[in-house]
Write a protein that holds these residues in place. Structure first.
Motif, PDB file in Angstrom:
ATOM      1  N   ALA A   1      -4.467  -6.245  -8.321  1.00  0.00           N
ATOM      2  CA  ALA A   1      -4.771  -6.402  -6.898  1.00  0.00           C
ATOM      3  C   ALA A   1      -3.764  -5.643  -6.041  1.00  0.00           C
ATOM      4  O   ALA A   1      -4.112  -5.054  -5.008  1.00  0.00           O
ATOM      5  CB  ALA A   1      -4.776  -7.887  -6.527  1.00  0.00           C
ATOM      6  N   GLU A   2      -2.498  -5.665  -6.505  1.00  0.00           N
ATOM      7  CA  GLU A   2      -1.466  -4.929  -5.773  1.00  0.00           C
ATOM      8  C   GLU A   2      -1.755  -3.430  -5.788  1.00  0.00           C
ATOM      9  O   GLU A   2      -1.623  -2.736  -4.766  1.00  0.00           O
ATOM     10  CB  GLU A   2      -0.103  -5.213  -6.393  1.00  0.00           C
ATOM     11  N   PHE A   3      -2.142  -2.933  -6.977  1.00  0.00           N
ATOM     12  CA  PHE A   3      -2.465  -1.501  -7.083  1.00  0.00           C
ATOM     13  C   PHE A   3      -3.658  -1.133  -6.200  1.00  0.00           C
ATOM     14  O   PHE A   3      -3.669  -0.095  -5.529  1.00  0.00           O
ATOM     15  CB  PHE A   3      -2.765  -1.142  -8.540  1.00  0.00           C
TER      16      PHE A   3
ATOM     17  N   GLY B   1      -4.516  -2.642  -3.547  1.00  0.00           N
ATOM     18  CA  GLY B   1      -4.052  -2.670  -2.163  1.00  0.00           C
ATOM     19  C   GLY B   1      -3.449  -1.350  -1.743  1.00  0.00           C
ATOM     20  O   GLY B   1      -3.649  -0.881  -0.621  1.00  0.00           O
ATOM     21  N   ARG B   2      -2.695  -0.726  -2.689  1.00  0.00           N
ATOM     22  CA  ARG B   2      -2.126   0.597  -2.393  1.00  0.00           C
ATOM     23  C   ARG B   2      -3.219   1.649  -2.269  1.00  0.00           C
ATOM     24  O   ARG B   2      -3.137   2.553  -1.421  1.00  0.00           O
ATOM     25  CB  ARG B   2      -1.146   0.972  -3.493  1.00  0.00           C
ATOM     26  N   VAL B   3      -4.234   1.534  -3.123  1.00  0.00           N
ATOM     27  CA  VAL B   3      -5.364   2.465  -3.022  1.00  0.00           C
ATOM     28  C   VAL B   3      -6.043   2.320  -1.660  1.00  0.00           C
ATOM     29  O   VAL B   3      -6.365   3.311  -0.993  1.00  0.00           O
ATOM     30  CB  VAL B   3      -6.378   2.215  -4.158  1.00  0.00           C
ATOM     31  N   ARG B   4      -6.250   1.050  -1.259  1.00  0.00           N
ATOM     32  CA  ARG B   4      -6.903   0.809   0.027  1.00  0.00           C
ATOM     33  C   ARG B   4      -6.063   1.381   1.174  1.00  0.00           C
ATOM     34  O   ARG B   4      -6.606   1.998   2.108  1.00  0.00           O
ATOM     35  CB  ARG B   4      -7.108  -0.690   0.225  1.00  0.00           C
ATOM     36  N   SER B   5      -4.755   1.218   1.112  1.00  0.00           N
ATOM     37  CA  SER B   5      -3.889   1.766   2.154  1.00  0.00           C
ATOM     38  C   SER B   5      -4.001   3.290   2.205  1.00  0.00           C
ATOM     39  O   SER B   5      -4.046   3.888   3.291  1.00  0.00           O
ATOM     40  CB  SER B   5      -2.437   1.355   1.906  1.00  0.00           C
ATOM     41  N   SER B   6      -4.072   3.917   1.025  1.00  0.00           N
ATOM     42  CA  SER B   6      -4.208   5.378   0.981  1.00  0.00           C
ATOM     43  C   SER B   6      -5.547   5.825   1.551  1.00  0.00           C
ATOM     44  O   SER B   6      -5.632   6.820   2.277  1.00  0.00           O
ATOM     45  CB  SER B   6      -4.058   5.876  -0.459  1.00  0.00           C
ATOM     46  N   LEU B   7      -6.603   5.078   1.226  1.00  0.00           N
ATOM     47  CA  LEU B   7      -7.919   5.424   1.760  1.00  0.00           C
ATOM     48  C   LEU B   7      -7.965   5.255   3.272  1.00  0.00           C
ATOM     49  O   LEU B   7      -8.560   6.066   3.984  1.00  0.00           O
ATOM     50  CB  LEU B   7      -8.988   4.552   1.095  1.00  0.00           C
ATOM     51  N   ASP B   8      -7.337   4.185   3.761  1.00  0.00           N
ATOM     52  CA  ASP B   8      -7.285   3.980   5.216  1.00  0.00           C
ATOM     53  C   ASP B   8      -6.530   5.116   5.892  1.00  0.00           C
ATOM     54  O   ASP B   8      -6.915   5.577   6.976  1.00  0.00           O
ATOM     55  CB  ASP B   8      -6.604   2.647   5.536  1.00  0.00           C
ATOM     56  N   ARG B   9      -5.457   5.561   5.253  1.00  0.00           N
ATOM     57  CA  ARG B   9      -4.687   6.676   5.823  1.00  0.00           C
ATOM     58  C   ARG B   9      -5.519   7.960   5.819  1.00  0.00           C
ATOM     59  O   ARG B   9      -5.471   8.736   6.766  1.00  0.00           O
ATOM     60  CB  ARG B   9      -3.387   6.877   5.032  1.00  0.00           C
ATOM     61  N   MET B  10      -6.296   8.176   4.739  1.00  0.00           N
ATOM     62  CA  MET B  10      -7.178   9.346   4.699  1.00  0.00           C
ATOM     63  C   MET B  10      -8.199   9.298   5.827  1.00  0.00           C
ATOM     64  O   MET B  10      -8.475  10.310   6.481  1.00  0.00           O
ATOM     65  CB  MET B  10      -7.885   9.411   3.346  1.00  0.00           C
TER      66      MET B  10
ATOM     67  N   GLN C   1     -10.978  -5.661  -5.046  1.00  0.00           N
ATOM     68  CA  GLN C   1      -9.854  -6.516  -4.666  1.00  0.00           C
ATOM     69  C   GLN C   1     -10.242  -7.999  -4.701  1.00  0.00           C
ATOM     70  O   GLN C   1      -9.431  -8.856  -5.069  1.00  0.00           O
ATOM     71  CB  GLN C   1      -9.370  -6.143  -3.254  1.00  0.00           C
ATOM     72  N   ASP C   2     -11.468  -8.275  -4.314  1.00  0.00           N
ATOM     73  CA  ASP C   2     -11.917  -9.669  -4.300  1.00  0.00           C
ATOM     74  C   ASP C   2     -12.091 -10.235  -5.706  1.00  0.00           C
ATOM     75  O   ASP C   2     -12.099 -11.451  -5.892  1.00  0.00           O
ATOM     76  CB  ASP C   2     -13.250  -9.780  -3.547  1.00  0.00           C
ATOM     77  N   ALA C   3     -12.199  -9.348  -6.709  1.00  0.00           N
ATOM     78  CA  ALA C   3     -12.510  -9.805  -8.069  1.00  0.00           C
ATOM     79  C   ALA C   3     -11.291  -9.871  -8.978  1.00  0.00           C
ATOM     80  O   ALA C   3     -11.410 -10.335 -10.114  1.00  0.00           O
ATOM     81  CB  ALA C   3     -13.561  -8.878  -8.692  1.00  0.00           C
ATOM     82  N   VAL C   4     -10.133  -9.415  -8.503  1.00  0.00           N
ATOM     83  CA  VAL C   4      -8.940  -9.374  -9.367  1.00  0.00           C
ATOM     84  C   VAL C   4      -7.769 -10.013  -8.658  1.00  0.00           C
ATOM     85  O   VAL C   4      -7.825 -10.332  -7.467  1.00  0.00           O
ATOM     86  CB  VAL C   4      -8.589  -7.912  -9.757  1.00  0.00           C
TER      87      VAL C   4
END
Length: 405
Positions: A227-229, A231-240, A219-222
């Motif tokens: 970056a939006e995509f 962010g969704r991955v990060r949200s999914s990982l946090d939910r997991m 996320q820091d590099a793009v």
């Protein structure tokens, strides 16, 4: 053949119970009731129950035996030496107790020589003239016997009331042994569950932590859509990560509760509130003075945390939560919009699938209540939701001895 009396050294003792005035004997049922109410381990309860029986019957010896596999093993007794001391094992066929095990009936005689057992092999093998014994059952199967005896005959006959009391005492001992067995099984089950939960936590959380870390670096590099995509991955990982934590908690809280302690309710409620992200929500505590609950303290705290979290998440940031209660139970109520009707009914009916549709938190609440054997009722409307837990102090605190029993 060496007899019971010479092996145990019980003869001619100055403190024999039958030297007392038998008209002054305490009521054995009152003694048993007082014993039941006391804070003792299982072993201590049985030891004192044997003392109650000896005193009431006026005999020297009291023995709880295990009679499986054709042997007679002494589990608890007041006898301090010889083969009939605690842990001793003899041939069941040489004991009076074999008659109890064979018939399931309580038998008793004041003097074997003047009874139908005058020619019985146990008279010579044990040297016991006076005997009363009853069968002890555990989970519907014969465990052994509870017997009281003396190498000297008793001057007055064994009465029906005395036989009945020994039968009741044997049933009481059987119930104590069942409870001891069931709590040991629960501890083993919970240990296995903890081991499994630890494996899951390690094997799932480690790779998940790596995925979260690399996602943050990416996320820091793009920028832009990538970056939006991410962010969704990060949200999914946090939910997991959150779901793994909830599942591990659910596995722990779903186990039946064994050991419980008397827990002060108000400080526990306030501590639980402080651990939840309550935003601008308010808490009111209206408990009877010194209200306590017999419970697993950690699981009870989890129950309140999840109820508070549910109120804030579904009732809004300014929801008001009120906790009330006394020695019979407690309730958590809020002024939020209420639960869906299907979730309200599912909580009461223990329908896990529908409860899960509203989040794992309420399923944890349901499992904590059921694990303690408590009763849960839920009422919900547009004016708010009320969770009420009752019958909280029906079970006594459990205390384990130094041997874990």
């Amino acid at each position: 053949m060496e007899t019971f009396s010479t092996m145990t050294g019980t003869s001619d003792r100055p403190d024999r119970p039958d030297r007392l005035d038998r008209s002054d004997r305490p009521d054995p049922f009152e003694s048993l009731l007082r014993l039941t109410a006391r804070d003792l381990t299982t072993d201590e309860r049985i030891q004192r129950a044997i003392g109650v029986g000896r005193e009431y019957l006026g005999v020297d010896n009291g023995v709880l035996s295990y009679t499986g596999e054709g042997r007679y093993e002494v589990v608890e007794t007041n006898i301090e030496g010889g083969p009939y001391a605690q842990g001793g094992v003899v041939d069941l066929d040489g004991t009076w107790c074999r008659h109890v095990v064979g018939t399931g009936e309580t038998i008793g005689f004041a003097d074997a020589v003047d009874s139908e057992y005058r020619d019985d092999a146990a008279l010579e093998a044990t040297g016991l003239r006076c005997y009363v014994g009853a069968e002890v059952d555990v989970d519907g199967e014969t465990y052994g016997t509870l017997c009281f005896s003396d190498d000297e005959p008793r001057s007055d006959p064994i009465t029906d009331r005395e036989r009945d009391f020994v039968s009741v005492l044997a049933e009481w001992v059987g119930a104590e042994l069942e409870r001891q067995k069931h709590y040991a099984e629960l501890r083993d089950q919970n240990d296995r569950l903890d081991e499994f939960a630890g494996i899951v936590a390690h094997d799932l959380r480690n790779p998940l932590a790596g995925a979260i870390g690399f996602t943050e670096l990416a996320q820091d590099a793009v920028s832009g859509q990538v970056a939006e995509f991410l962010g969704r991955v990060r949200s999914s990982l946090d939910r997991m990560e959150s779901m793994i934590a909830e599942c591990l908690l659910l596995a722990k809280e779903g186990a039946d509760v064994g050991e419980r302690t008397e827990t002060a309710l108000e400080p526990l409620v306030r501590d639980a509130w402080d651990t939840v992200q309550t935003r601008n929500a308010t808490l009111t505590v209206e408990l009877a003075p010194d209200t306590t609950v017999v419970a697993d303290e950690m699981r009870l705290r989890r129950l309140f945390e999840n109820l508070f979290r549910n109120s804030v998440e579904h009732g809004g940031p300014t929801v008001s939560v009120t906790v009330t209660g006394d020695g019979r139970g407690f309730a958590v109520a809020d002024d939020g919009p209420g639960l869906p009707p299907e979730v309200e009914s599912a909580l009461v009916e223990a329908d896990a699938e529908n409860v899960k549709s509203f989040g794992l938190g309420l399923l944890v609440v349901q499992r904590v209540v059921s694990g303690h054997g408590w009763d849960l009722s839920v009422t919900s409307s547009e004016a708010g939701t009320r969770f009420e837990v009752t019958d909280v102090n029906a079970a006594e605190p459990i205390h384990h001895g130094v041997d874990g029993n």
